[in-house]
Design a protein around this motif. Structure first.
Motif, short mmCIF file in Angstrom:
data_model
loop_
_atom_site.label_atom_id
_atom_site.label_comp_id
_atom_site.label_asym_id
_atom_site.label_seq_id
_atom_site.Cartn_x
_atom_site.Cartn_y
_atom_site.Cartn_z
N GLY A 125 34.26 80.09 38.21
CA GLY A 125 34.45 80.87 37.00
C GLY A 125 33.78 80.20 35.82
O GLY A 125 32.60 80.38 35.56
N ALA A 126 34.54 79.35 35.12
CA ALA A 126 34.07 78.74 33.87
C ALA A 126 32.78 77.93 34.04
O ALA A 126 31.83 78.11 33.28
CB ALA A 126 35.17 77.87 33.29
N VAL A 127 32.73 77.04 35.03
CA VAL A 127 31.57 76.15 35.18
C VAL A 127 30.33 76.93 35.61
O VAL A 127 29.28 76.86 34.95
CB VAL A 127 31.86 75.02 36.20
N LEU A 128 30.42 77.67 36.70
CA LEU A 128 29.26 78.40 37.21
C LEU A 128 28.74 79.42 36.20
O LEU A 128 27.53 79.52 35.97
CB LEU A 128 29.61 79.07 38.53
N ARG A 129 29.65 80.18 35.60
CA ARG A 129 29.22 81.23 34.65
C ARG A 129 28.57 80.62 33.41
O ARG A 129 27.61 81.18 32.87
CB ARG A 129 30.41 82.09 34.22
N SER A 130 29.06 79.47 32.97
CA SER A 130 28.48 78.85 31.77
C SER A 130 27.09 78.29 32.05
O SER A 130 26.26 78.18 31.14
CB SER A 130 29.40 77.74 31.25
N LEU A 131 26.81 77.95 33.32
CA LEU A 131 25.51 77.38 33.69
C LEU A 131 24.52 78.43 34.18
O LEU A 131 23.33 78.15 34.31
CB LEU A 131 25.71 76.33 34.80
N GLN A 132 24.99 79.63 34.46
CA GLN A 132 24.17 80.65 35.09
C GLN A 132 22.99 81.09 34.22
O GLN A 132 21.98 81.57 34.73
CB GLN A 132 25.03 81.86 35.45
N LYS A 133 23.08 80.88 32.91
CA LYS A 133 21.98 81.25 32.01
C LYS A 133 20.74 80.39 32.26
O LYS A 133 19.64 80.74 31.85
CB LYS A 133 22.42 81.12 30.55
N HIS A 134 20.93 79.25 32.97
CA HIS A 134 19.80 78.38 33.32
C HIS A 134 19.27 78.68 34.72
O HIS A 134 18.40 77.96 35.20
CB HIS A 134 20.23 76.92 33.23
N GLY A 135 19.78 79.72 35.34
CA GLY A 135 19.32 80.10 36.68
C GLY A 135 20.44 80.01 37.70
O GLY A 135 21.27 79.10 37.65
N LYS A 136 20.47 80.96 38.62
CA LYS A 136 21.53 80.99 39.63
C LYS A 136 21.51 79.75 40.52
O LYS A 136 22.56 79.18 40.82
CB LYS A 136 21.38 82.24 40.51
N ARG A 137 20.32 79.34 40.94
CA ARG A 137 20.23 78.19 41.85
C ARG A 137 20.79 76.94 41.18
O ARG A 137 21.55 76.20 41.81
CB ARG A 137 18.77 77.95 42.26
#
Length: 323
Positions: free
Chosen positions: A175-187
């Motif tokens: 949730g919080a970690v993945l979604r906050s980083l997703q703007k830099h790319g899914k991988r």
């Protein structure tokens, strides 16, 4: 983009990473603080009840599955607070609600098989590393004692390990970690959230499994939704509990046969699936590249480095000389 603009953007990105690092650090400190305060409270209660209680008796009380379960529930709930502050309303309106595709029962079953395969292969990998440690006079088997405490069949421990723990971990890492980083790319988001998830366990035997399973759950969260990963995480933890408890009811040979059968079948299915979908996998990887320099920015952010060192210290401290 000129050099000054590039530096300004780089500074903002690193500031964002440090904010995440601070949140994770506060989460781990609060969890440890909650455990200490809870242990002190139980100790005080026991001393009031029996002023002559010995240290050995106190240790037995604190090692009780019921107390361990309640303590774990309190710790995991408290540890979630920094992420609610970090994400704010985005957690409820974006992190939890984002859904790319509806998942089916087939998706759920296949996801579980993949998790079993990854889990099984990484257990073997951890065992091989343990053999390597033994060769130089070291062992990480002391970490298994901490894991055994999570297998006690008490109501609080079942609630923690099979329901609340998986839900909160998914809220945090997918949730919080993945979604906050997703703007830099899914991988990037998937790998980093999985790495942080593995390190969070602070345990030699779980760190590799945590990273492996974290990658699978991260992919499913981005391609489907966090609802799917919550269900899979709960099912996985329940199956671990069931398999752990079943060992006391069957012979050692039977247990080995069951485990090897699960490993073999799940790995065969996984290999077939990878071969059949290799073009789709390659296409997804090519379509989800990571922006240049983002890895370096992340791993040179001060508070991210602190979090990694903090977690690695827990892992390393569980490796001890063979007595």
């Amino acid at each position: 983009m000129n050099n000054n603009e590039s530096k300004a953007i780089s500074k903002l990105i690193k500031k964002d990473f440090n904010k995440l690092g601070l949140t994770i650090l506060m989460k781990e400190l609060l969890a440890n603080l909650a455990v200490i305060i809870f242990a002190m409270f139980i100790t005080l209660v026991e001393i009031i009840k029996d002023p002559n209680i010995t240290n050995y008796q106190l240790e037995k009380v604190l090692d009780n599955g019921t107390y361990n379960g309640i303590m774990s529930i309190v710790a995991v709930l408290v540890s979630f607070i920094p992420f609610l502050i970090y994400r704010g309303k985005k957690f409820f309106y974006y992190d939890l609600k984002l859904e790319n595709r509806k998942f089916t029962f087939r998706t759920l079953v296949f996801g579980f098989i993949v998790i079993i395969a990854i889990n099984s292969s990484l257990v073997l990998f951890s065992n091989i590393l343990e053999i390597g440690l033994n060769a130089i006079g070291l062992s990480a088997n002391s970490a298994l004692e901490d894991l055994d405490a999570l297998n006690e069949l008490t109501v609080p421990m079942i609630i923690y390990s099979c329901i609340l723990g998986p839900i909160i971990e998914e809220f945090i890492y997918r949730g919080a970690v993945l979604r906050s980083l997703q703007k830099h790319g899914k991988r990037f988001a998937i790998i980093v959230s999985a790495l942080l998830f593995g390190l969070m366990h602070g345990n030699f035997f779980q760190i590799f499994m945590g990273v492996g399973i974290g990658i699978i759950l991260g992919y499913l969260a981005t391609e489907y939704s966090i609802k799917l990963t919550i269900i899979l995480h709960i099912i996985n933890n329940i199956s671990v509990q069931v398999l752990s408890q079943s060992t006391s009811y069957v012979t050692n040979n039977t247990n080995i046969i069951i485990n090897m059968s699960l490993i073999s079948v799940s790995l065969i299915i996984l290999i077939i699936a990878i071969l059949r979908n290799k073009n789709n996998i390659t296409g997804w990887l090519q379509a989800n590249t990571t922006e240049k320099g983002i890895w370096l920015k992340f791993f040179t952010s001060i508070l991210v480095i602190v979090v990694i060192i903090f977690d690695l210290f827990s892992v390393i401290s569980s490796i001890k000389p063979i007595s």
